[in-house]
Design an enzyme around this catalytic site. Sequence first.
Site, PDB file in Angstrom:
ATOM      1  N   GLN A   1      39.270  52.479  36.555  1.00  0.00           N
ATOM      2  CA  GLN A   1      39.869  51.335  36.678  1.00  0.00           C
ATOM      3  C   GLN A   1      40.069  50.408  34.900  1.00  0.00           C
ATOM      4  O   GLN A   1      40.497  49.072  35.327  1.00  0.00           O
ATOM      5  CB  GLN A   1      40.065  50.766  37.869  1.00  0.00           C
ATOM      6  CG  GLN A   1      40.023  51.836  38.835  1.00  0.00           C
ATOM      7  CD  GLN A   1      39.180  50.949  40.132  1.00  0.00           C
ATOM      8  OE1 GLN A   1      40.008  49.978  40.472  1.00  0.00           O
ATOM      9  NE2 GLN A   1      38.249  51.016  40.652  1.00  0.00           N
TER      10      GLN A   1
ATOM     11  N   VAL B   1      39.835  48.813  32.013  1.00  0.00           N
ATOM     12  CA  VAL B   1      40.808  48.672  30.655  1.00  0.00           C
ATOM     13  C   VAL B   1      39.780  48.759  29.406  1.00  0.00           C
ATOM     14  O   VAL B   1      40.425  48.424  27.682  1.00  0.00           O
ATOM     15  CB  VAL B   1      41.629  47.333  30.586  1.00  0.00           C
ATOM     16  CG1 VAL B   1      42.267  47.637  31.703  1.00  0.00           C
ATOM     17  CG2 VAL B   1      40.656  46.071  30.852  1.00  0.00           C
TER      18      VAL B   1
ATOM     19  N   HIS C   1      44.357  52.036  35.568  1.00  0.00           N
ATOM     20  CA  HIS C   1      45.213  50.377  35.096  1.00  0.00           C
ATOM     21  C   HIS C   1      45.635  50.178  33.108  1.00  0.00           C
ATOM     22  O   HIS C   1      45.275  48.740  33.859  1.00  0.00           O
ATOM     23  CB  HIS C   1      44.226  48.848  35.740  1.00  0.00           C
ATOM     24  CG  HIS C   1      44.138  49.157  36.369  1.00  0.00           C
ATOM     25  ND1 HIS C   1      43.126  48.749  38.282  1.00  0.00           N
ATOM     26  CD2 HIS C   1      45.147  49.958  37.864  1.00  0.00           C
ATOM     27  CE1 HIS C   1      44.168  49.534  39.089  1.00  0.00           C
ATOM     28  NE2 HIS C   1      44.358  49.652  39.013  1.00  0.00           N
TER      29      HIS C   1
ATOM     30  N   GLY D   1      30.453  51.545  40.877  1.00  0.00           N
ATOM     31  CA  GLY D   1      31.081  50.308  40.759  1.00  0.00           C
ATOM     32  C   GLY D   1      32.443  49.500  40.673  1.00  0.00           C
ATOM     33  O   GLY D   1      32.882  49.231  39.837  1.00  0.00           O
TER      34      GLY D   1
ATOM     35  N   ASN E   1      27.294  51.474  43.576  1.00  0.00           N
ATOM     36  CA  ASN E   1      27.373  50.240  43.627  1.00  0.00           C
ATOM     37  C   ASN E   1      26.116  49.355  44.023  1.00  0.00           C
ATOM     38  O   ASN E   1      25.501  50.258  44.436  1.00  0.00           O
ATOM     39  CB  ASN E   1      28.534  49.784  44.486  1.00  0.00           C
ATOM     40  CG  ASN E   1      29.329  49.032  44.145  1.00  0.00           C
ATOM     41  OD1 ASN E   1      29.569  49.207  43.117  1.00  0.00           O
ATOM     42  ND2 ASN E   1      29.236  47.903  44.508  1.00  0.00           N
TER      43      ASN E   1
ATOM     44  N   GLU F   1      25.775  46.909  45.625  1.00  0.00           N
ATOM     45  CA  GLU F   1      26.326  46.192  46.987  1.00  0.00           C
ATOM     46  C   GLU F   1      27.272  47.729  47.868  1.00  0.00           C
ATOM     47  O   GLU F   1      28.208  47.995  47.105  1.00  0.00           O
ATOM     48  CB  GLU F   1      26.057  44.964  47.168  1.00  0.00           C
ATOM     49  CG  GLU F   1      27.568  44.838  46.789  1.00  0.00           C
ATOM     50  CD  GLU F   1      27.917  43.762  46.373  1.00  0.00           C
ATOM     51  OE1 GLU F   1      26.839  42.068  46.540  1.00  0.00           O
ATOM     52  OE2 GLU F   1      28.903  42.501  46.043  1.00  0.00           O
TER      53      GLU F   1
HETATM   54  C1  BJW Z   1      27.368  47.059  39.740  1.00  0.00           C
HETATM   55  C2  BJW Z   1      26.654  46.715  38.867  1.00  0.00           C
HETATM   56  C3  BJW Z   1      25.918  47.421  38.325  1.00  0.00           C
HETATM   57  C4  BJW Z   1      28.349  44.954  39.663  1.00  0.00           C
HETATM   58  N1  BJW Z   1      26.000  48.560  38.134  1.00  0.00           N
HETATM   59  N2  BJW Z   1      27.357  48.478  40.349  1.00  0.00           N
HETATM   60  C5  BJW Z   1      47.210  48.804  50.330  1.00  0.00           C
HETATM   61  C6  BJW Z   1      46.878  47.887  51.083  1.00  0.00           C
HETATM   62  C7  BJW Z   1      47.054  46.453  50.785  1.00  0.00           C
HETATM   63  C8  BJW Z   1      47.987  46.265  49.731  1.00  0.00           C
HETATM   64  C9  BJW Z   1      48.359  46.989  48.575  1.00  0.00           C
HETATM   65  C10 BJW Z   1      47.885  48.588  48.945  1.00  0.00           C
HETATM   66  N3  BJW Z   1      48.890  48.735  48.060  1.00  0.00           N
HETATM   67  C11 BJW Z   1      49.311  48.266  46.971  1.00  0.00           C
HETATM   68  C12 BJW Z   1      48.569  46.846  47.232  1.00  0.00           C
HETATM   69  C13 BJW Z   1      48.838  45.495  46.577  1.00  0.00           C
HETATM   70  C14 BJW Z   1      47.313  45.846  45.570  1.00  0.00           C
HETATM   71  C15 BJW Z   1      46.724  45.497  46.086  1.00  0.00           C
HETATM   72  O1  BJW Z   1      45.528  46.446  46.250  1.00  0.00           O
HETATM   73  N4  BJW Z   1      46.219  44.282  46.561  1.00  0.00           N
HETATM   74  C16 BJW Z   1      44.875  44.068  46.884  1.00  0.00           C
HETATM   75  C17 BJW Z   1      44.520  42.667  46.299  1.00  0.00           C
HETATM   76  C18 BJW Z   1      45.057  43.944  48.582  1.00  0.00           C
HETATM   77  N5  BJW Z   1      47.992  46.506  44.488  1.00  0.00           N
HETATM   78  C19 BJW Z   1      48.738  46.526  42.997  1.00  0.00           C
HETATM   79  O2  BJW Z   1      49.865  45.602  43.161  1.00  0.00           O
HETATM   80  C20 BJW Z   1      48.694  48.211  42.454  1.00  0.00           C
HETATM   81  N6  BJW Z   1      49.634  48.615  42.368  1.00  0.00           N
HETATM   82  C21 BJW Z   1      50.542  49.340  43.250  1.00  0.00           C
HETATM   83  O3  BJW Z   1      49.362  49.429  44.362  1.00  0.00           O
HETATM   84  O4  BJW Z   1      51.745  49.559  42.978  1.00  0.00           O
HETATM   85  C22 BJW Z   1      52.391  50.396  43.812  1.00  0.00           C
HETATM   86  C23 BJW Z   1      51.869  51.851  44.686  1.00  0.00           C
HETATM   87  C24 BJW Z   1      52.533  52.310  45.389  1.00  0.00           C
HETATM   88  C25 BJW Z   1      51.518  53.772  45.788  1.00  0.00           C
HETATM   89  C26 BJW Z   1      51.154  54.223  45.478  1.00  0.00           C
HETATM   90  C27 BJW Z   1      50.546  53.953  43.874  1.00  0.00           C
HETATM   91  C28 BJW Z   1      50.823  52.695  43.205  1.00  0.00           C
HETATM   92  C29 BJW Z   1      47.829  47.412  41.138  1.00  0.00           C
HETATM   93  C30 BJW Z   1      46.799  47.167  41.226  1.00  0.00           C
HETATM   94  C31 BJW Z   1      46.297  46.726  39.581  1.00  0.00           C
HETATM   95  C32 BJW Z   1      45.321  45.901  39.420  1.00  0.00           C
HETATM   96  N7  BJW Z   1      44.844  45.202  37.934  1.00  0.00           N
HETATM   97  C33 BJW Z   1      43.858  45.019  37.741  1.00  0.00           C
HETATM   98  C34 BJW Z   1      44.145  44.499  35.910  1.00  0.00           C
HETATM   99  C35 BJW Z   1      44.155  44.982  35.252  1.00  0.00           C
HETATM  100  C36 BJW Z   1      44.185  44.683  34.497  1.00  0.00           C
HETATM  101  C37 BJW Z   1      42.513  44.030  33.710  1.00  0.00           C
HETATM  102  O5  BJW Z   1      41.921  44.533  33.688  1.00  0.00           O
HETATM  103  O6  BJW Z   1      42.787  42.658  33.634  1.00  0.00           O
HETATM  104  O7  BJW Z   1      42.455  45.795  37.800  1.00  0.00           O
HETATM  105  S1  BJW Z   1      43.331  43.728  39.380  1.00  0.00           S
HETATM  106  C38 BJW Z   1      41.338  43.936  38.530  1.00  0.00           C
HETATM  107  O8  BJW Z   1      40.456  44.856  39.954  1.00  0.00           O
HETATM  108  C39 BJW Z   1      41.685  44.744  38.084  1.00  0.00           C
HETATM  109  C40 BJW Z   1      40.473  45.970  38.098  1.00  0.00           C
HETATM  110  O9  BJW Z   1      40.706  47.299  37.480  1.00  0.00           O
HETATM  111  C41 BJW Z   1      40.933  46.214  39.632  1.00  0.00           C
HETATM  112  C42 BJW Z   1      39.918  46.560  40.171  1.00  0.00           C
HETATM  113  O10 BJW Z   1      38.091  45.947  39.864  1.00  0.00           O
HETATM  114  P1  BJW Z   1      36.741  46.691  39.883  1.00  0.00           P
HETATM  115  O11 BJW Z   1      36.913  47.524  38.945  1.00  0.00           O
HETATM  116  O12 BJW Z   1      36.437  47.572  41.833  1.00  0.00           O
HETATM  117  O13 BJW Z   1      35.876  45.005  39.868  1.00  0.00           O
HETATM  118  P2  BJW Z   1      35.107  44.304  40.931  1.00  0.00           P
HETATM  119  O14 BJW Z   1      34.411  42.816  40.282  1.00  0.00           O
HETATM  120  O15 BJW Z   1      36.137  44.287  42.049  1.00  0.00           O
HETATM  121  O16 BJW Z   1      34.219  44.771  41.385  1.00  0.00           O
HETATM  122  C43 BJW Z   1      32.816  45.019  40.585  1.00  0.00           C
HETATM  123  C44 BJW Z   1      31.747  46.070  41.436  1.00  0.00           C
HETATM  124  O17 BJW Z   1      30.611  46.718  41.203  1.00  0.00           O
HETATM  125  C45 BJW Z   1      31.333  44.888  42.322  1.00  0.00           C
HETATM  126  O18 BJW Z   1      31.624  45.676  43.798  1.00  0.00           O
HETATM  127  C46 BJW Z   1      29.526  44.753  42.213  1.00  0.00           C
HETATM  128  O19 BJW Z   1      28.690  44.816  43.059  1.00  0.00           O
HETATM  129  C47 BJW Z   1      29.387  46.106  41.481  1.00  0.00           C
HETATM  130  N8  BJW Z   1      28.556  45.619  39.977  1.00  0.00           N
HETATM  131  N9  BJW Z   1      27.533  45.246  38.856  1.00  0.00           N
HETATM  132  C48 BJW Z   1      26.812  48.879  39.686  1.00  0.00           C
HETATM  133  N10 BJW Z   1      25.712  46.383  37.098  1.00  0.00           N
END
Ligand code: BJW
Length: 237
Positions: free
Chosen positions: A93, A95, A111, A178, A204, A206
């Site tokens: 996920q 970038v 992403h 992660g 992860n 946590e």
């Molecule tokens: C460690 C550590 C260490 C720390 N060691 N671990 C179904 C239900 C509800 C909502 C939706 C749904 N379907 C779609 C939605 C809407 C929406 C969505 O999900 N909303 C939610 C808020 C509920 N999704 C979308 O709009 C997506 N599009 C979509 O669904 O299109 C339609 C579709 C339909 C059917 C099939 C397919 C598609 C698009 C989502 C785009 C997300 N974009 C971003 C920005 C990208 C560009 C950028 O980087 O700026 O992506 S948002 C941001 O979140 C980024 C990340 O990739 C993404 C995930 O974050 P990630 O990587 O999990 O980071 P964190 O910070 O959340 O977690 C880090 C973890 O690491 C933590 O747990 C820490 O504990 C841990 N950690 N240090 C190990 N050292």
Amino acid sequence: MALPQDGNIVILTGAGISAESGLDTFRDAGGLWAQHRVEDVATPEAFARNADLVLNFYDSRREGAAAARPNAAHAALARLDREWRGGLLIVTQNVDDLHERAGAERLLHMHGSLALAWCTACDARVPIAQDLIDRPACPACGASGHLRPDVVWFGEMPYEMDRIYAALGIVDLFVSIGTSGAVYPAAGFVQEARTSGAHCLEINLEPSQGTHVFHEARHGQAGQVVPAWVDEVLDMA
Ligand code: BJW
């Protein structure tokens, strides 16, 4: 768990794998969403409203990612990619380009990527190294002022979904590393993998939001837990 030597592995990575390289995660305390409102920088509407704010946000993250170095977790996954004889797909996920700089090849960016810009005039995806705030001309069509970061914002369709669901349809071992499990469709991959009969492992710091869906969880720093897990998988083979 017993994994056949030619078994299929799918690995989902998120911001946590790059945290030990010095890159901010999104949802941890002090993370990117504590510094900026999601609605201001990570939606198409935000870009239409205030392009300068969005371009500055991504220019500064491109600079940070270029200065970062892959860590032990990226290196371990690259080693698994080189040495695992069965199927393998790393779906990130993220970038940043730390997986590829560590040497991973069986990789896709669902992403998008900070290294690419998307020209909304000619629809080309073009490599960029410079700041988009300066409104460089598109190298493909020459138009100025139409390049946006080639990243997937909320409400947009993530990339390579057909390839990802095809891999999840035949997966034997699914590993999530992660990621908080807060963003769909990535957060739903574990359920797809379970439906295919895969063993599902979470690595992860946590428990993630979907931790109960996994068969097994190992909590700790990715830079320590991932290399140990890769050793185990390759020793089994
Ligand atoms: C460690 C550590 C260490 C720390 N060691 N671990 C179904 C239900 C509800 C909502 C939706 C749904 N379907 C779609 C939605 C809407 C929406 C969505 O999900 N909303 C939610 C808020 C509920 N999704 C979308 O709009 C997506 N599009 C979509 O669904 O299109 C339609 C579709 C339909 C059917 C099939 C397919 C598609 C698009 C989502 C785009 C997300 N974009 C971003 C920005 C990208 C560009 C950028 O980087 O700026 O992506 S948002 C941001 O979140 C980024 C990340 O990739 C993404 C995930 O974050 P990630 O990587 O999990 O980071 P964190 O910070 O959340 O977690 C880090 C973890 O690491 C933590 O747990 C820490 O504990 C841990 N950690 N240090 C190990 N050292």
